[in-house]
Design a protein around this motif. Structure first.
Motif, PDB file in Angstrom:
ATOM      1  N   GLN A   6       0.823  -1.198   0.000  1.00 27.96           N
ATOM      2  CA  GLN A   6       0.000   0.000   0.000  1.00 27.96           C
ATOM      3  C   GLN A   6       0.865   1.259   0.000  1.00 27.96           C
ATOM      4  OE1 GLN A   6      -3.406  -0.001  -0.359  1.00 27.96           O
ATOM      5  NE2 GLN A   6      -3.093   2.189  -0.686  1.00 27.96           N
ATOM      6  N   ALA A   7       2.002   1.225   0.672  1.00 27.62           N
ATOM      7  CA  ALA A   7       2.891   2.386   0.687  1.00 27.62           C
ATOM      8  C   ALA A   7       3.394   2.702  -0.725  1.00 27.62           C
ATOM      9  CB  ALA A   7       4.065   2.144   1.630  1.00 27.62           C
ATOM     10  N   GLU A   8       3.742   1.666  -1.488  1.00 28.49           N
ATOM     11  CA  GLU A   8       4.188   1.880  -2.858  1.00 28.49           C
ATOM     12  C   GLU A   8       3.056   2.413  -3.735  1.00 28.49           C
ATOM     13  OE1 GLU A   8       7.653  -1.602  -3.044  1.00 28.49           O
ATOM     14  OE2 GLU A   8       5.650  -1.999  -3.840  1.00 28.49           O
ATOM     15  N   LEU A   9       1.854   1.915  -3.510  1.00 30.62           N
ATOM     16  CA  LEU A   9       0.702   2.390  -4.275  1.00 30.62           C
ATOM     17  C   LEU A   9       0.408   3.850  -3.938  1.00 30.62           C
ATOM     18  CD1 LEU A   9      -1.457   1.499  -6.316  1.00 30.62           C
ATOM     19  CD2 LEU A   9      -2.875   0.787  -4.385  1.00 30.62           C
ATOM     20  N   ASP A  10       0.480   4.221  -2.661  1.00 30.12           N
ATOM     21  CA  ASP A  10       0.263   5.609  -2.256  1.00 30.12           C
ATOM     22  C   ASP A  10       1.286   6.531  -2.914  1.00 30.12           C
ATOM     23  OD1 ASP A  10      -1.818   4.813  -0.631  1.00 30.12           O
ATOM     24  OD2 ASP A  10      -0.642   4.826   1.212  1.00 30.12           O
ATOM     25  N   ALA A  11       2.534   6.097  -2.927  1.00 36.68           N
ATOM     26  CA  ALA A  11       3.585   6.916  -3.531  1.00 36.68           C
ATOM     27  C   ALA A  11       3.356   7.084  -5.029  1.00 36.68           C
ATOM     28  CB  ALA A  11       4.948   6.291  -3.265  1.00 36.68           C
ATOM     29  N   ALA A  12       2.900   6.027  -5.697  1.00 38.12           N
ATOM     30  CA  ALA A  12       2.679   6.089  -7.138  1.00 38.12           C
ATOM     31  C   ALA A  12       1.589   7.075  -7.505  1.00 38.12           C
ATOM     32  CB  ALA A  12       2.350   4.697  -7.671  1.00 38.12           C
ATOM     33  N   TRP A  13       0.573   7.200  -6.631  1.00 40.74           N
ATOM     34  CA  TRP A  13      -0.530   8.123  -6.883  1.00 40.74           C
ATOM     35  C   TRP A  13      -0.274   9.512  -6.288  1.00 40.74           C
ATOM     36  CZ3 TRP A  13      -3.698   7.690 -10.595  1.00 40.74           C
ATOM     37  CH2 TRP A  13      -4.249   6.456 -10.984  1.00 40.74           C
ATOM     38  N   GLY A  14       0.819   9.696  -5.588  1.00 41.20           N
ATOM     39  CA  GLY A  14       1.105  10.974  -4.957  1.00 41.20           C
ATOM     40  C   GLY A  14       1.608  12.017  -5.946  1.00 41.20           C
ATOM     41  N   VAL A  15       1.839  13.226  -5.424  1.00 44.21           N
ATOM     42  CA  VAL A  15       2.351  14.314  -6.254  1.00 44.21           C
ATOM     43  C   VAL A  15       3.713  13.905  -6.823  1.00 44.21           C
ATOM     44  CG1 VAL A  15       3.120  16.704  -6.296  1.00 44.21           C
ATOM     45  CG2 VAL A  15       1.128  16.050  -4.923  1.00 44.21           C
ATOM     46  N   GLY A  16       3.823  13.949  -8.130  1.00 46.76           N
ATOM     47  CA  GLY A  16       5.061  13.547  -8.781  1.00 46.76           C
ATOM     48  C   GLY A  16       5.252  12.055  -8.884  1.00 46.76           C
ATOM     49  N   GLY A  17       4.240  11.268  -8.464  1.00 49.94           N
ATOM     50  CA  GLY A  17       4.333   9.821  -8.509  1.00 49.94           C
ATOM     51  C   GLY A  17       4.207   9.294  -9.930  1.00 49.94           C
ATOM     52  N   VAL A  18       4.605   8.054 -10.108  1.00 46.70           N
ATOM     53  CA  VAL A  18       4.657   7.480 -11.448  1.00 46.70           C
ATOM     54  C   VAL A  18       3.274   7.411 -12.088  1.00 46.70           C
ATOM     55  CG1 VAL A  18       4.565   5.104 -10.553  1.00 46.70           C
ATOM     56  CG2 VAL A  18       5.512   5.542 -12.824  1.00 46.70           C
ATOM     57  N   PHE A  19       2.219   7.127 -11.308  1.00 46.07           N
ATOM     58  CA  PHE A  19       0.878   7.054 -11.891  1.00 46.07           C
ATOM     59  C   PHE A  19       0.347   8.445 -12.214  1.00 46.07           C
ATOM     60  CE2 PHE A  19      -0.183   2.783  -9.637  1.00 46.07           C
ATOM     61  CZ  PHE A  19       0.711   2.151 -10.472  1.00 46.07           C
ATOM     62  N   THR A  20       0.627   9.397 -11.346  1.00 45.27           N
ATOM     63  CA  THR A  20       0.193  10.772 -11.587  1.00 45.27           C
ATOM     64  C   THR A  20       0.821  11.314 -12.862  1.00 45.27           C
ATOM     65  OG1 THR A  20       0.021  11.099  -9.196  1.00 45.27           O
ATOM     66  CG2 THR A  20       0.031  13.067 -10.576  1.00 45.27           C
ATOM     67  N   ASN A  21       2.104  11.078 -13.031  1.00 44.17           N
ATOM     68  CA  ASN A  21       2.784  11.530 -14.245  1.00 44.17           C
ATOM     69  C   ASN A  21       2.290  10.786 -15.475  1.00 44.17           C
ATOM     70  OD1 ASN A  21       4.301  13.313 -12.736  1.00 44.17           O
ATOM     71  ND2 ASN A  21       6.054  11.933 -12.545  1.00 44.17           N
TER      72      ASN A  21
END
Length: 339
Positions: A6-21
């Motif tokens: 879940q921590a990796e998923l949160d980071a991916a959706w965060g500001v500048g995260g890989v999913f957001t980009n």
């Protein structure tokens, strides 16, 4: 898509995260299918992201568009928000979201249990809500799984009586079926507006050989909670960490696991059943069974189990221990031969 926590998923959706980009890059693609030679071009390789309820055409239809565009073995990650339908939606053949290829569909809380993970159903700020209770949605299922090697995790699925065939159905598959359904809410929109259909999570003409079914929270349903048929060739099968409140009718069972003979070692552990008009846990056809550490009808106000709390038929080696069972069930435990 190397996301395992879940921590990796949160980071991916965060500001500048890989999913957001990636979502920003995908927004520049006007033709999601592109051409037959190149196929879909994704900035994440074998992963697609659905960034909001307006993405990919919008709502549930947008998620289906992403599923359809994905190749076999792809991941589709869905951000938080309420995904209903800006236009009428029934899904392919009126079956809701249909997954007919090897695919992993991950909601915003994909690696957090819907039972113990501190989540709140209905919160569109933190949950990926699949809103089949939307008046514009008329599908008879929520999700239909038509392929092996499918994972659905981390969603808040909400429906109503329109879903006459239930919530998640694993349909008409044979030969070594591997399916994972984990960390989901599967529910009706309110106690007086239950999810319809035979069961919230079920097999229909399929036998599960392997897979994970844990961390699901099932309530406000009109019939069974979890009803799975297991392949006799499976060596082991485990059902754990789920919470179920089934319907109040005499035939409404919380957890039903069946097998037509076989050597599967079955473990049912750490589940919570807070009400069922029929059986709490019903097991039939397995030779080796362990039922341990489950809690039945102990925490929900007014909850009751109408028939046996635990019923096991057909087992030759049965272990039942460490379960907490409230009084008021028809029988606490029934163990007998098949038939």
């Amino acid at each position: 898509a190397d996301i395992d926590t879940q921590a990796e998923l949160d980071a991916a959706w965060g500001v500048g995260g890989v999913f957001t980009n990636a979502a920003a890059a995908q927004a520049r693609i006007t033709d999601y299918v592109d051409n037959q030679t190149l196929g879909l071009i994704s900035p994440l390789g074998n992963a697609l992201v659905v960034n909001s309820p307006t993405d990919w055409g919008g709502g549930l239809r947008g998620i289906q568009n992403a599923i359809d565009a994905a190749g076999s073995g792809y991941y589709v990650f869905v951000n938080a928000g309420s995904y209903g339908s800006p236009q009428p939606f029934v899904g392919p053949d009126n079956r809701g979201l249909v997954i007919d290829k090897e695919l992993t569909l991950v909601g915003r809380r994909g690696f957090s249990s819907a039972v113990t993970g501190g989540r709140t159903s209905g919160n569109a700020a933190t949950e990926s809500i699949l809103n089949f209770a939307d008046p514009a949605v008329a599908s008879t299922f929520m999700i239909t799984i038509d392929s092996s090697d499918v994972t659905v995790r981390g969603f808040d699925m909400v429906g109503d009586a329109t879903q006459t065939q239930g919530g998640v159905q694993i349909s008409n598959l044979s030969g070594g079926v591997n399916v994972n359904v984990t960390n989901n809410y599967i529910r009706g929109s309110a106690p007086g507006t239950p999810l319809g259909g035979p069961a919230a999570l079920r097999t229909n003409g399929s036998l599960i050989n392997s897979g994970t079914f844990d961390g699901n929270n099932i309530f406000n349903v009109s019939n069974d909670g979890i009803s799975l048929a297991i392949d006799p060739n499976a060596s082991t099968f485990t059902l754990q960490g789920n919470r179920v409140i089934a319907g109040t009718g005499a035939g409404d069972d919380a957890i039903v696991l069946s097998q037509a003979g076989g050597a599967t070692a079955l473990l049912v552990s750490g589940n919570t059943v807070e009400g069922a008009g029929g059986f709490g846990i019903a097991i039939s056809g397995f030779s080796t069974v362990e039922v341990s550490g489950n809690t039945l009808a102990s925490s929900a106000a007014g909850a009751a189990i109408g028939q046996d709390a635990i019923r096991i038929t057909g087992g030759s080696a049965v272990t039942v221990n460490g379960n907490t069972i409230a009084t008021g069930a028809g029988n606490v435990l029934t163990v007998g031969s098949a038939g």
